[in-house]
Design a protein around this motif. Sequence first.
Motif, PDB file in Angstrom:
ATOM      1  N   VAL A  78      -9.227   4.759 -26.681  1.00 44.05           N
ATOM      2  CA  VAL A  78     -10.197   5.838 -26.634  1.00 44.05           C
ATOM      3  C   VAL A  78     -11.542   5.302 -26.147  1.00 44.05           C
ATOM      4  N   ARG A  79     -12.195   6.086 -25.326  1.00 47.76           N
ATOM      5  CA  ARG A  79     -13.539   5.760 -24.839  1.00 47.76           C
ATOM      6  C   ARG A  79     -14.405   7.001 -24.994  1.00 47.76           C
ATOM      7  N   TRP A  80     -15.680   6.773 -25.276  1.00 46.43           N
ATOM      8  CA  TRP A  80     -16.634   7.866 -25.459  1.00 46.43           C
ATOM      9  C   TRP A  80     -17.577   7.925 -24.270  1.00 46.43           C
ATOM     10  N   VAL A  81     -17.874   9.147 -23.830  1.00 44.57           N
ATOM     11  CA  VAL A  81     -18.897   9.363 -22.810  1.00 44.57           C
ATOM     12  C   VAL A  81     -19.854  10.439 -23.323  1.00 44.57           C
ATOM     13  N   PRO A  82     -21.118  10.383 -22.940  1.00 47.67           N
ATOM     14  CA  PRO A  82     -22.052  11.438 -23.336  1.00 47.67           C
ATOM     15  C   PRO A  82     -21.639  12.777 -22.726  1.00 47.67           C
ATOM     16  N   HIS A  83     -22.008  13.857 -23.386  1.00 44.05           N
ATOM     17  CA  HIS A  83     -21.627  15.194 -22.912  1.00 44.05           C
ATOM     18  C   HIS A  83     -21.923  15.421 -21.422  1.00 44.05           C
ATOM     19  N   PRO A  84     -23.100  15.023 -20.915  1.00 41.84           N
ATOM     20  CA  PRO A  84     -23.369  15.275 -19.485  1.00 41.84           C
ATOM     21  C   PRO A  84     -22.440  14.535 -18.533  1.00 41.84           C
ATOM     22  N   ARG A  85     -21.728  13.512 -18.998  1.00 41.14           N
ATOM     23  CA  ARG A  85     -20.822  12.748 -18.136  1.00 41.14           C
ATOM     24  C   ARG A  85     -19.360  13.172 -18.282  1.00 41.14           C
ATOM     25  N   MET A  86     -19.089  14.220 -19.053  1.00 39.55           N
ATOM     26  CA  MET A  86     -17.715  14.688 -19.246  1.00 39.55           C
ATOM     27  C   MET A  86     -17.364  15.624 -18.087  1.00 39.55           C
ATOM     28  N   VAL A  87     -16.473  15.174 -17.217  1.00 41.73           N
ATOM     29  CA  VAL A  87     -16.179  15.927 -15.997  1.00 41.73           C
ATOM     30  C   VAL A  87     -15.494  17.263 -16.258  1.00 41.73           C
ATOM     31  N   VAL A  88     -14.757  17.399 -17.334  1.00 42.14           N
ATOM     32  CA  VAL A  88     -14.015  18.643 -17.555  1.00 42.14           C
ATOM     33  C   VAL A  88     -14.821  19.722 -18.262  1.00 42.14           C
ATOM     34  N   ASP A  89     -16.048  19.421 -18.698  1.00 39.59           N
ATOM     35  CA  ASP A  89     -16.852  20.441 -19.375  1.00 39.59           C
ATOM     36  C   ASP A  89     -16.997  21.709 -18.534  1.00 39.59           C
ATOM     37  N   GLY A  90     -17.215  21.525 -17.248  1.00 39.92           N
ATOM     38  CA  GLY A  90     -17.389  22.669 -16.365  1.00 39.92           C
ATOM     39  C   GLY A  90     -16.134  23.512 -16.208  1.00 39.92           C
ATOM     40  N   LEU A  91     -14.990  22.946 -16.567  1.00 39.45           N
ATOM     41  CA  LEU A  91     -13.728  23.675 -16.470  1.00 39.45           C
ATOM     42  C   LEU A  91     -13.377  24.378 -17.770  1.00 39.45           C
ATOM     43  N   THR A  92     -14.091  24.042 -18.843  1.00 37.28           N
ATOM     44  CA  THR A  92     -13.730  24.578 -20.150  1.00 37.28           C
ATOM     45  C   THR A  92     -14.848  25.334 -20.856  1.00 37.28           C
ATOM     46  N   LYS A  93     -16.082  25.262 -20.319  1.00 40.18           N
ATOM     47  CA  LYS A  93     -17.210  25.900 -21.006  1.00 40.18           C
ATOM     48  C   LYS A  93     -18.076  26.668 -20.022  1.00 40.18           C
ATOM     49  N   LYS A  94     -18.501  27.856 -20.432  1.00 36.64           N
ATOM     50  CA  LYS A  94     -19.440  28.623 -19.610  1.00 36.64           C
ATOM     51  C   LYS A  94     -20.801  27.949 -19.640  1.00 36.64           C
ATOM     52  N   GLY A  95     -21.452  27.885 -18.498  1.00 37.12           N
ATOM     53  CA  GLY A  95     -22.793  27.323 -18.414  1.00 37.12           C
ATOM     54  C   GLY A  95     -22.851  25.822 -18.629  1.00 37.12           C
ATOM     55  N   ALA A  96     -21.724  25.136 -18.501  1.00 30.88           N
ATOM     56  CA  ALA A  96     -21.693  23.688 -18.719  1.00 30.88           C
ATOM     57  C   ALA A  96     -22.353  22.951 -17.561  1.00 30.88           C
ATOM     58  N   ASN A  97     -22.742  21.730 -17.818  1.00 26.26           N
ATOM     59  CA  ASN A  97     -23.300  20.860 -16.796  1.00 26.26           C
ATOM     60  C   ASN A  97     -22.174  20.475 -15.832  1.00 26.26           C
ATOM     61  N   MET A  98     -22.329  20.813 -14.567  1.00 27.31           N
ATOM     62  CA  MET A  98     -21.290  20.556 -13.567  1.00 27.31           C
ATOM     63  C   MET A  98     -21.526  19.271 -12.771  1.00 27.31           C
ATOM     64  N   ASN A  99     -22.651  18.598 -13.008  1.00 28.93           N
ATOM     65  CA  ASN A  99     -23.008  17.437 -12.188  1.00 28.93           C
ATOM     66  C   ASN A  99     -21.955  16.340 -12.209  1.00 28.93           C
ATOM     67  N   ALA A 100     -21.389  16.033 -13.361  1.00 30.50           N
ATOM     68  CA  ALA A 100     -20.378  14.966 -13.438  1.00 30.50           C
ATOM     69  C   ALA A 100     -19.149  15.316 -12.604  1.00 30.50           C
TER      70      ALA A 100
END
Length: 134
Positions: A78-100
């Motif tokens: 397991v590895r941890w990344v900060p929320h802004p670096r999670m690439v799948v956030d934009g695929l699972t959350k409205k208004g997510a940070n898409m930069n990663a």
Amino acid sequence: MDVNFKLSEWEQRLQGNRVITMAPEDSSEELKGSLCIVDAKALYDHLSKETAGPSADKRTGLEIQVIRQSMSAINSEVRWVPHPRMVVDGLTKKGANMNALYDLLDTGEYQIVDEAQAMEEKKLEREHRGYNKR
């Protein structure tokens, strides 16, 4: 969605849905292994230790053990990344940070840094922005 689904058979049901990654032959053995990347620090803390943690919630403890067993079966860490670096956030959350995700799509690369380094960068960013002071 499937009325015949049995939790005890979930691995067999998902057998054909495996994710495959590729790495050059000269990559380190660590890189060639499987990674479970999470942005939930509490989950990372639980999974990176041998215990289920002090959680009073028995279901959470069981779910952590199921995840740990699945990771063990594929020799994953397991590895941890900060929320802004999670690439799948934009695929699972409205208004997510898409930069990663955009960075990954533009470059074809995704870099994971040491957790201690990521925590320090997060702390410095908070200090720079002047919020979440401790």
